[in-house]
Enzyme design. Structure first.
Site: not given
Ligand code: E4P
Length: 228
Positions: A27, A58, A85-87
């Site tokens: 997402c 996320v 962890i989307k960065i």
């Protein structure tokens, strides 16, 4: 190729999981906004449904590395180790990716619009990098080619980073990257449905049913005709 659902609607996630072989959920803040719910409450419900082993990606919101790192720690604490962890791959994002990767965290470099962005995220230690295929197309470039070139660059550099291709508008874009052997694609439910939605398939299956019923009677199947 791993196949993930790019959506945070629990009903849609359950529907897609019922029929298709799915490896997880991704997402972004825009996707969460559509649901209008407390993000952690919703994401915990998604995690409970997909299970501890499935991937959940996320995104952090902060613009500076320190905030991104702290958000990353909180995301993993709330949602489990198999949460990516989307960065966004900005200079601050690369600093956060290097730090979180050195701790052994699962990181996905996102908002990738060009080849060097993808390569740098891989070099910084991201497990996945997410080129935005359709958005790149909309800029007048070729999103599929960009995704393939990042895939090749990562392999040539012997990096373990995989592509998580994202932002698709049609099945053909996904098919092309599946054939090429990219590691993963995250796809909206309507595009996943489109993979096998075809009048030709429906009419072929209907014809088989009609032929069987002509042979054995209405509403029969291989179970009901046993011992008859
Ligand atoms: C996934 O990482 C991206 O946030 C997502 O696929 C973007 O999709 P969109 O271009 O349809 O918004």
């Amino acid at each position: 190729m791993k196949l993930l659902i790019d959506n945070a609607n629990l009903g849609e996630i359950k529907r897609i999981y019922e029929f298709y072989p799915i490896d997880g959920v991704t997402c972004n803040p825009t996707i969460l906004r559509k649901e209008g719910k407390n993000p952690y409450k919703l994401l915990k419900a998604i995690r409970a449904f997909i299970g501890e082993d499935a991937q959940l990606h996320v995104q952090v919101i902060g613009m500076d590395a320190i905030t991104m790192i702290e958000e990353g720690h909180q995301i993993q604490k709330e949602l489990g180790a198999n949460t990516y962890i989307k960065i966004p791959v900005t200079p601050e994002g690369l600093k956060a990716i290097k730090h979180l990767a050195s701790e052994g965290a699962n990181v996905t470099g996102t908002a990738v619009y060009n080849q060097m962005q993808g390569f740098l995220a891989g070099k910084a230690g991201a497990k996945y990098v997410a080129p935005y295929v359709n958005r790149i197309d909309n800029l007048g470039y070729d999103g599929i080619t960009v995704a393939k070139q990042i895939h090749d660059m990562l392999k040539q550099a012997n990096l373990e980073t995989n592509i998580l291709a994202a932002s698709f508008k049609n099945s053909f874009q996904v098919l092309d990257l599946c054939e090429y052997g990219v590691g993963a694609a995250t796809v909206a439910p309507d595009v996943i449905d489109g993979f096998i939605k075809s009048d030709v398939i429906t009419s072929a299956v209907d014809a088989f049913t009609k032929d069987f019923e002509a042979l054995c009677g209405e509403d029969t199947n291989m179970l009901t005709i046993a011992n008859s």
